[in-house]
Design a protein around this motif. Sequence first.
Motif, PDB file in Angstrom:
ATOM      1  N   PHE B 119       0.850  -1.193   0.000  1.00 34.04           N
ATOM      2  CA  PHE B 119       0.000   0.000   0.000  1.00 34.04           C
ATOM      3  C   PHE B 119       0.884   1.241   0.000  1.00 34.04           C
ATOM      4  CE2 PHE B 119      -2.825  -3.281   1.517  1.00 34.04           C
ATOM      5  CZ  PHE B 119      -3.983  -3.007   0.812  1.00 34.04           C
ATOM      6  N   LEU B 120       0.936   1.896  -1.155  1.00 36.30           N
ATOM      7  CA  LEU B 120       1.778   3.078  -1.318  1.00 36.30           C
ATOM      8  C   LEU B 120       0.921   4.311  -1.054  1.00 36.30           C
ATOM      9  CD1 LEU B 120       3.580   2.048  -4.644  1.00 36.30           C
ATOM     10  CD2 LEU B 120       4.354   1.687  -2.303  1.00 36.30           C
ATOM     11  N   PRO B 121       1.086   4.948   0.097  1.00 37.78           N
ATOM     12  CA  PRO B 121       0.233   6.100   0.382  1.00 37.78           C
ATOM     13  C   PRO B 121       0.440   7.205  -0.651  1.00 37.78           C
ATOM     14  CG  PRO B 121       2.027   5.924   1.986  1.00 37.78           C
ATOM     15  CD  PRO B 121       2.062   4.686   1.156  1.00 37.78           C
ATOM     16  N   THR B 122      -0.643   7.653  -1.223  1.00 39.49           N
ATOM     17  CA  THR B 122      -0.595   8.713  -2.238  1.00 39.49           C
ATOM     18  C   THR B 122      -1.792   9.617  -1.992  1.00 39.49           C
ATOM     19  OG1 THR B 122       0.460   7.142  -3.743  1.00 39.49           O
ATOM     20  CG2 THR B 122      -0.411   9.154  -4.734  1.00 39.49           C
ATOM     21  N   TYR B 123      -1.700  10.355  -0.940  1.00 39.03           N
ATOM     22  CA  TYR B 123      -2.738  11.323  -0.564  1.00 39.03           C
ATOM     23  C   TYR B 123      -2.078  12.333   0.356  1.00 39.03           C
ATOM     24  CZ  TYR B 123      -2.697   8.683   3.814  1.00 39.03           C
ATOM     25  OH  TYR B 123      -2.297   8.061   4.975  1.00 39.03           O
ATOM     26  N   GLY B 124      -2.655  13.528   0.418  1.00 38.69           N
ATOM     27  CA  GLY B 124      -2.090  14.546   1.309  1.00 38.69           C
ATOM     28  C   GLY B 124      -0.599  14.705   1.092  1.00 38.69           C
ATOM     29  N   VAL B 125       0.153  14.507   2.139  1.00 43.30           N
ATOM     30  CA  VAL B 125       1.594  14.738   2.101  1.00 43.30           C
ATOM     31  C   VAL B 125       2.345  13.616   1.367  1.00 43.30           C
ATOM     32  CG1 VAL B 125       2.116  13.543   4.270  1.00 43.30           C
ATOM     33  CG2 VAL B 125       3.477  15.520   3.620  1.00 43.30           C
ATOM     34  N   PHE B 126       1.650  12.499   1.107  1.00 39.83           N
ATOM     35  CA  PHE B 126       2.315  11.327   0.526  1.00 39.83           C
ATOM     36  C   PHE B 126       2.182  11.283  -0.992  1.00 39.83           C
ATOM     37  CE2 PHE B 126       0.721  10.102   4.750  1.00 39.83           C
ATOM     38  CZ  PHE B 126       1.911   9.780   5.373  1.00 39.83           C
ATOM     39  N   ASP B 127       3.232  10.734  -1.647  1.00 39.89           N
ATOM     40  CA  ASP B 127       3.201  10.672  -3.110  1.00 39.89           C
ATOM     41  C   ASP B 127       3.930   9.433  -3.621  1.00 39.89           C
ATOM     42  OD1 ASP B 127       2.275  11.729  -5.437  1.00 39.89           O
ATOM     43  OD2 ASP B 127       3.854  13.215  -5.679  1.00 39.89           O
ATOM     44  N   ARG B 134       4.122  -0.968  -6.749  1.00 40.20           N
ATOM     45  CA  ARG B 134       3.686  -1.601  -5.506  1.00 40.20           C
ATOM     46  C   ARG B 134       4.026  -3.083  -5.504  1.00 40.20           C
ATOM     47  NH1 ARG B 134      -1.121  -4.400  -5.544  1.00 40.20           N
ATOM     48  NH2 ARG B 134      -2.339  -4.271  -7.449  1.00 40.20           N
ATOM     49  N   GLY B 135       4.256  -3.588  -4.299  1.00 34.01           N
ATOM     50  CA  GLY B 135       4.446  -5.022  -4.142  1.00 34.01           C
ATOM     51  C   GLY B 135       3.135  -5.737  -4.360  1.00 34.01           C
ATOM     52  N   ARG B 136       3.195  -7.070  -4.517  1.00 31.32           N
ATOM     53  CA  ARG B 136       1.994  -7.814  -4.877  1.00 31.32           C
ATOM     54  C   ARG B 136       1.554  -8.833  -3.833  1.00 31.32           C
ATOM     55  NH1 ARG B 136       0.768  -7.019 -10.320  1.00 31.32           N
ATOM     56  NH2 ARG B 136      -1.209  -7.920  -9.679  1.00 31.32           N
ATOM     57  N   ARG B 137       2.406  -9.094  -2.842  1.00 33.08           N
ATOM     58  CA  ARG B 137       1.976 -10.101  -1.866  1.00 33.08           C
ATOM     59  C   ARG B 137       2.649  -9.891  -0.517  1.00 33.08           C
ATOM     60  NH1 ARG B 137       5.346 -14.949  -1.728  1.00 33.08           N
ATOM     61  NH2 ARG B 137       3.515 -16.186  -1.241  1.00 33.08           N
ATOM     62  N   VAL B 138       1.964 -10.399   0.486  1.00 31.30           N
ATOM     63  CA  VAL B 138       2.584 -10.452   1.810  1.00 31.30           C
ATOM     64  C   VAL B 138       2.941 -11.916   2.052  1.00 31.30           C
ATOM     65  CG1 VAL B 138       0.342 -10.652   3.017  1.00 31.30           C
ATOM     66  CG2 VAL B 138       2.356  -9.901   4.258  1.00 31.30           C
ATOM     67  N   ALA B 139       4.190 -12.138   2.463  1.00 23.96           N
ATOM     68  CA  ALA B 139       4.665 -13.513   2.639  1.00 23.96           C
ATOM     69  C   ALA B 139       5.043 -13.742   4.095  1.00 23.96           C
ATOM     70  CB  ALA B 139       5.885 -13.748   1.754  1.00 23.96           C
ATOM     71  N   ALA B 140       4.855 -14.978   4.535  1.00 25.78           N
ATOM     72  CA  ALA B 140       5.440 -15.395   5.803  1.00 25.78           C
ATOM     73  C   ALA B 140       6.643 -16.268   5.477  1.00 25.78           C
ATOM     74  CB  ALA B 140       4.417 -16.157   6.635  1.00 25.78           C
ATOM     75  N   PHE B 141       7.718 -16.075   6.193  1.00 25.26           N
ATOM     76  CA  PHE B 141       8.960 -16.805   5.883  1.00 25.26           C
ATOM     77  C   PHE B 141       9.582 -17.308   7.179  1.00 25.26           C
ATOM     78  CE2 PHE B 141      11.415 -13.172   7.308  1.00 25.26           C
ATOM     79  CZ  PHE B 141      10.577 -12.103   7.032  1.00 25.26           C
ATOM     80  N   GLU B 142      10.420 -18.346   7.003  1.00 27.95           N
ATOM     81  CA  GLU B 142      11.027 -18.982   8.175  1.00 27.95           C
ATOM     82  C   GLU B 142      12.185 -18.139   8.707  1.00 27.95           C
ATOM     83  OE1 GLU B 142       9.920 -21.496   9.776  1.00 27.95           O
ATOM     84  OE2 GLU B 142       8.358 -22.053   8.326  1.00 27.95           O
ATOM     85  N   THR B 143      12.257 -18.046  10.016  1.00 26.56           N
ATOM     86  CA  THR B 143      13.393 -17.399  10.687  1.00 26.56           C
ATOM     87  C   THR B 143      13.772 -18.286  11.880  1.00 26.56           C
ATOM     88  OG1 THR B 143      12.228 -16.158  12.407  1.00 26.56           O
ATOM     89  CG2 THR B 143      12.253 -15.180  10.193  1.00 26.56           C
ATOM     90  N   PRO B 144      14.891 -18.031  12.515  1.00 28.19           N
ATOM     91  CA  PRO B 144      15.242 -18.812  13.707  1.00 28.19           C
ATOM     92  C   PRO B 144      14.221 -18.644  14.839  1.00 28.19           C
ATOM     93  CG  PRO B 144      17.143 -17.597  12.895  1.00 28.19           C
ATOM     94  CD  PRO B 144      15.959 -17.108  12.121  1.00 28.19           C
ATOM     95  N   PHE B 145      13.341 -17.659  14.702  1.00 26.79           N
ATOM     96  CA  PHE B 145      12.375 -17.368  15.774  1.00 26.79           C
ATOM     97  C   PHE B 145      10.965 -17.843  15.407  1.00 26.79           C
ATOM     98  CE2 PHE B 145      15.182 -13.749  14.703  1.00 26.79           C
ATOM     99  CZ  PHE B 145      16.194 -14.039  15.599  1.00 26.79           C
ATOM    100  N   GLY B 146      10.864 -18.604  14.360  1.00 30.74           N
ATOM    101  CA  GLY B 146       9.553 -19.015  13.860  1.00 30.74           C
ATOM    102  C   GLY B 146       9.201 -18.206  12.632  1.00 30.74           C
ATOM    103  N   ARG B 147       8.002 -18.428  12.119  1.00 24.84           N
ATOM    104  CA  ARG B 147       7.628 -17.704  10.894  1.00 24.84           C
ATOM    105  C   ARG B 147       7.397 -16.225  11.194  1.00 24.84           C
ATOM    106  NH1 ARG B 147       6.576 -20.873   6.541  1.00 24.84           N
ATOM    107  NH2 ARG B 147       5.072 -19.584   5.465  1.00 24.84           N
ATOM    108  N   ALA B 148       7.832 -15.424  10.226  1.00 18.31           N
ATOM    109  CA  ALA B 148       7.725 -13.973  10.396  1.00 18.31           C
ATOM    110  C   ALA B 148       7.201 -13.363   9.106  1.00 18.31           C
ATOM    111  CB  ALA B 148       9.089 -13.379  10.745  1.00 18.31           C
TER     112      ALA B 148
END
Lengths: 282, 299
Positions: B119-127, B134-148
């Motif tokens: 989500f690329l803010p493009t309103y008011g002060v944002f451009d 824009r990116g197309r997906r949110v991913a969960a990935f493995e880390t030493p602390f569990g999925r993040a």
Amino acid sequence: MLPVVEAQARYTDPPGIDAALAQRWLVAFLREELVTRRGMSRAVLGLSGGIDSALTAYLCVQALGPESVYAFRLPYTTSSAQSLEDAALVVNALGIHCRTIDIAPAVDGYLKLEPDANARRRGNVMARVRMLVLFDQSAKLDALPIGTGNKTERLLGYYTWHADDAPPINPLGDLFKTQVWRLAEFMGVPAQLIDKAPSADLEPNQTDEADLGISYPRADALLAQLLQGAVDAQLIERGFDPAQVRVVRARLDRTHWKRHLPTTAMLSNTAINEFYLRPVDY
Amino acid sequence: MKVAIVQFKPRKGCYTENLAAATQAFAQMGAQGLPDLVVLPEAALTGYFLEGAVYELAQSAQHCARDLAAAWRQANGAAPVELVCGFYENDAGTYYNSALYLTIEPDAYRIVHVHRKLFLPTYGVFDEDRFLSRGRRVAAFETPFGRAAILLCEDLWHSIVPTMAALKGARLLIVPSAAPGRGIDASCAGELTSVTRWRELLSLTAGEHGVFIIYAGLVGFEGGKGFTGSSSVVDPHGVALVRADALDACIVRAQLDLREIDAARANLPLLGDLNAVLCDLFLDDELPLPHCRCDASSR
């Protein structure tokens, strides 16, 4: 009978302010703009005897210390003696540097060539001479000129273009006049300056509210809603006087140009600020 | 699990200078006890408001990873660490507001994940949408602390994004951010309105899904717009373990007990409840999803 809990609309109240938070934010802004970004330590400002420049001086002292703030009283022949005294109150309370420079010789040197200049033209010449002095003093003192204009006057176009709005940074420009009053109270600006009728002091007995045709609290309440998209019919429903809505709307709509840099004819696909876009601090 | 957030104040456009400042912060961590995970804010190495200068300053993820790994090693030698940093990404001429997750080991480093802001803010002060893709997906990935999962700034303001990350198994949400402060009403009680909104969002999101959230906020002023820091770690009950001030650069440290995630989810099983109902919700043909449009057009 059940008790009734009813929403209380307070549309005609001017916008409030968390003064302690605003003070902290603005002091940080001044330090960052002067010290961090520009490597400077001194500020120059014109002290008119009014509340905006007084509050700006208080903020500059908090940000930089009194030894780094250089105030200038810049009276013209018609300026009120009370303005000079009120400016002196601020200087004495803060312990900042102060110099008084009479701008009459510079203003009159030009205006004697234009004896028919009306009050508006004469006022603009005074404002621009003051700007000239502040910028020259800033070069002499290796200091940054600090703007003192508030959001209300910016929105109403109630200032001289390329004069009051010329300094490169401005701490009060997003605060309505009534918020300036509240912040000034919080910071201990002498009550005499907060209580007196605001005036551009370009002519004897001039007051802002008489010039504008509306009080600051009412103008601020109106502007705050207008900027958030309220249409005139809504504002009138909310208790504002139709004539005042018209006055404020007209002033806002005919002064958009004043809040921008000069319009440049675009001829290329690298036109500055149209295609070639770089932030002010880049 | 020990976390350190660098509440960073970049110098606009000065990538090398900012990398040196990050190196100093890493060295300070070395002197004060090394963390397992270090998080820097959005656009930490360049500043946030760049307009067209983003095309001069954006780096490839590989370039940025190499520089960050070198900075970490310069400060802390062979000590391993997991590191997250927001940066403007140049991917062969396509530009993103991204954050990378980097594993630095004694003799190697690798990019585990790059999140591109959805989500690329493009309103008011944002451009942002004017200059970036824009990116197309949110991913969960493995880390030493569990999925993040990484969410960048406005990504978290759309409740569906952290919800999807949690549904994909993320137990840790890492949120680099650059939030320009605004809202100074009399009712603020010492906190800008925008900061309050963030604080509430972080608490409600962590508590709803039973996740830890690590929020890294940029500080400093850019062209009069002040970023609101307030870097914080929020536990899976929605309680802030630590929260920095809005204005000043600092290092925020916290120790996370990851077992709290299961405890929180057992006490308030909202994520499990959602899993059970999710299909019904998304199969609702009133939703403007592609399969629904097909259905609608055939009606």
